[in-house]
Design a protein around this motif. Structure first.
Motif, PDB file in Angstrom:
ATOM      1  N   GLN A 305      -6.633  -9.529  -1.113  1.00  0.00           N
ATOM      2  CA  GLN A 305      -5.178  -9.431  -1.112  1.00  0.00           C
ATOM      3  C   GLN A 305      -4.719  -8.006  -1.401  1.00  0.00           C
ATOM      4  O   GLN A 305      -3.746  -7.515  -0.820  1.00  0.00           O
ATOM      5  N   PHE A 306      -5.426  -7.318  -2.283  1.00  0.00           N
ATOM      6  CA  PHE A 306      -5.119  -5.921  -2.581  1.00  0.00           C
ATOM      7  C   PHE A 306      -5.244  -5.075  -1.313  1.00  0.00           C
ATOM      8  O   PHE A 306      -4.408  -4.204  -1.046  1.00  0.00           O
ATOM      9  N   VAL A 307      -6.295  -5.325  -0.533  1.00  0.00           N
ATOM     10  CA  VAL A 307      -6.478  -4.592   0.723  1.00  0.00           C
ATOM     11  C   VAL A 307      -5.312  -4.859   1.670  1.00  0.00           C
ATOM     12  O   VAL A 307      -4.798  -3.941   2.325  1.00  0.00           O
ATOM     13  N   ARG A 308      -4.868  -6.102   1.733  1.00  0.00           N
ATOM     14  CA  ARG A 308      -3.782  -6.446   2.654  1.00  0.00           C
ATOM     15  C   ARG A 308      -2.454  -5.821   2.246  1.00  0.00           C
ATOM     16  O   ARG A 308      -1.559  -5.659   3.081  1.00  0.00           O
ATOM     17  N   GLN A 309      -2.331  -5.446   0.972  1.00  0.00           N
ATOM     18  CA  GLN A 309      -1.072  -4.906   0.463  1.00  0.00           C
ATOM     19  C   GLN A 309      -0.956  -3.394   0.582  1.00  0.00           C
ATOM     20  O   GLN A 309       0.132  -2.850   0.371  1.00  0.00           O
ATOM     21  N   HIS A 310      -2.048  -2.699   0.902  1.00  0.00           N
ATOM     22  CA  HIS A 310      -2.029  -1.235   0.882  1.00  0.00           C
ATOM     23  C   HIS A 310      -2.539  -0.654   2.194  1.00  0.00           C
ATOM     24  O   HIS A 310      -3.208  -1.327   2.979  1.00  0.00           O
ATOM     25  N   SER A 311      -2.222   0.641   2.389  1.00  0.00           N
ATOM     26  CA  SER A 311      -2.590   1.294   3.643  1.00  0.00           C
ATOM     27  C   SER A 311      -3.810   2.203   3.511  1.00  0.00           C
ATOM     28  O   SER A 311      -4.529   2.404   4.489  1.00  0.00           O
ATOM     29  N   PHE A 312      -4.045   2.844   2.343  1.00  0.00           N
ATOM     30  CA  PHE A 312      -5.248   3.613   2.015  1.00  0.00           C
ATOM     31  C   PHE A 312      -5.371   4.959   2.707  1.00  0.00           C
ATOM     32  O   PHE A 312      -6.331   5.690   2.470  1.00  0.00           O
ATOM     33  N   THR A 313      -4.414   5.336   3.554  1.00  0.00           N
ATOM     34  CA  THR A 313      -4.455   6.656   4.175  1.00  0.00           C
ATOM     35  C   THR A 313      -3.903   7.701   3.204  1.00  0.00           C
ATOM     36  O   THR A 313      -3.262   7.377   2.205  1.00  0.00           O
ATOM     37  N   THR A 314      -4.150   8.973   3.516  1.00  0.00           N
ATOM     38  CA  THR A 314      -3.743  10.046   2.609  1.00  0.00           C
ATOM     39  C   THR A 314      -2.231  10.102   2.427  1.00  0.00           C
ATOM     40  O   THR A 314      -1.751  10.571   1.393  1.00  0.00           O
ATOM     41  N   ASP A 315      -1.480   9.619   3.404  1.00  0.00           N
ATOM     42  CA  ASP A 315      -0.022   9.650   3.315  1.00  0.00           C
ATOM     43  C   ASP A 315       0.571   8.264   3.072  1.00  0.00           C
ATOM     44  O   ASP A 315       1.778   8.068   3.191  1.00  0.00           O
TER      45      ASP A 315
END
Length: 388
Positions: A305-315
């Motif tokens: 769920q944490f992965v689905r909530q975030h984008s993880f790119t530098t911006d």
């Protein structure tokens, strides 16, 4: 009881020797190149380097002391850390204590490995007595089989999907395209990730790290020395290492980070929402998700769920592996345990270039190493802060 702080000990002169898929050079050459680059940045003669910490799988038959003779160095403090992917933060914490105690003034921490056509297979077949005697004879040798087991078990336990892992891989590839020293140079889409060829169920091609040759390194010294040399530097807020954690678990779903996270963040004096980026150890994406959980950014089992909530790119939200991590930059053997730490120093000293996370002041870098069939045996982490 809180750990002693690191006071005025700092990290400077981050270097990366550009990665190549294969090389005819020995690991010694990559170590030497990294050391030369660090000394050039600091404008120091090599005689002033009185501490060295080395991590490598492919120095044999040399040891760290043999390497010192090879490089004509004469340190008064020398350490060799055969802990693979956990080696970066562990090298840092030991070097910092050496400087703090006066056992060395300037310590070079360096990790390097070569990659000949057959060297990766030879390394794996002799990785440990367990690997040699209890894994390879049964056809399960190498990390792909081990991480397939860990990944499948995690998916069954917590409902993670291939799309969840793919999201991380795609985001890291986007970050890597801004980083000059990378193995992979083409964009990656989720569709390409999903359609890639199977390797070891449920792992497919882009779940697996690419072995290569290269080196990573940095210098550890007192703040006053860094200022005298005109070097940008970062502060060490807290470190941790743990070995053979949760040995009672039948198959690994948690690791040593979880044992020490409360003390780790308390020692640093920061909260999770103050962390501006995270460099996970990412030879396979399931381990990144495990780090989100074990370091307290979400509860155990909430990683998908944490992965689905975030984008993880530098911006984007929650930047992760800002230079692409090992899954897109490559794994230069033991240097993979230094990759995120070196990138963190660049981020916090304004040297990250195209991978810069705007306004970053606190970063977290992790290590994970020494896989033995159904678990990795060593974990490490460091919280770092911008100096100004």
């Amino acid at each position: 009881m809180a750990s002693a702080g690191y006071e005025d000990v700092v990290i400077a002169a981050p270097v990366s020797v550009p990665y190549v898929r294969y090389s005819i050079r020995a690991a010694h050459w990559f170590v030497a190149r990294a050391l030369r680059d660090m000394l050039d940045i600091a404008h120091l003669p090599k005689e002033t380097l009185d501490g060295v910490c080395v991590s490598s799988f492919t120095l044999a038959p040399d040891s760290a002391i043999g390497l010192m003779q090879h490089l004509d160095l004469c340190p008064r403090w020398l350490d060799y850390i055969p802990l693979g992917g956990a080696s970066g933060p562990i090298a840092l914490r030991r070097a910092a204590r050496a400087v703090q105690c006066g056992d060395a003034d300037v310590v070079a921490c360096v990790a390097a490995d070569t990659n000949h056509v057959d060297s990766f297979r030879l390394t794996l077949s002799n990785f440990s007595m367990f690997a040699r005697d209890a894994v390879y004879p049964y056809g399960a040798g190498g990390p792909n089989a081990s991480f397939a087991l860990l990944t499948a078990h995690y998916m069954r336990q917590f409902g993670a999907t291939r799309e969840d892992f793919g999201k991380l891989c795609v985001a890291q590839r986007a970050n890597a395209l801004k980083y000059p020293s990378r193995i992979f140079s083409k964009p990656l889409t989720l569709a390409e990730y999903m359609d890639s060829r199977p390797i070891a169920d449920p792992l497919h091609l882009y779940d697996c790290v690419m072995p290569c040759a290269g080196a990573e390194g940095f210098l550890v010294m007192r703040e006053a020395r860094a200022r005298d040399l005109g070097l940008p530097f970062v502060r060490i807020l807290a470190t941790q290492e743990r070995h053979n954690a949760f040995a009672q678990d039948p198959i690994q779903i948690r690791a040593g980070w979880a044992m020490d996270r409360e003390r780790f963040f308390a020692d640093a004096g920061v909260t999770h929402d103050q962390v501006d980026f995270m460099q996970t150890y990412d030879d396979y994406p399931v381990i990144s998700v495990m780090q989100f959980e074990d370091l307290g950014f979400c509860a155990k089992g909430e990683g998908p769920q944490f992965v689905r909530q975030h984008s993880f790119t530098t911006d984007g939200s929650f930047p992760v592996n800002t230079n692409g991590g090992q899954l897109s930059t490559g794994q230069a053997g033991a240097a993979g345990g230094f990759l995120g730490l070196v990138e963190s120093v660049r981020q916090l000293t304004g040297q990250a270039g195209g991978t810069t996370v705007a306004g970053a002041r606190i970063g977290l870098a992790c290590g994970f190493g020494m896989i033995n069939f159904d678990r990795g045996l060593s974990t490490s982490a460091v919280l770092l802060a911008r100096a100004d």
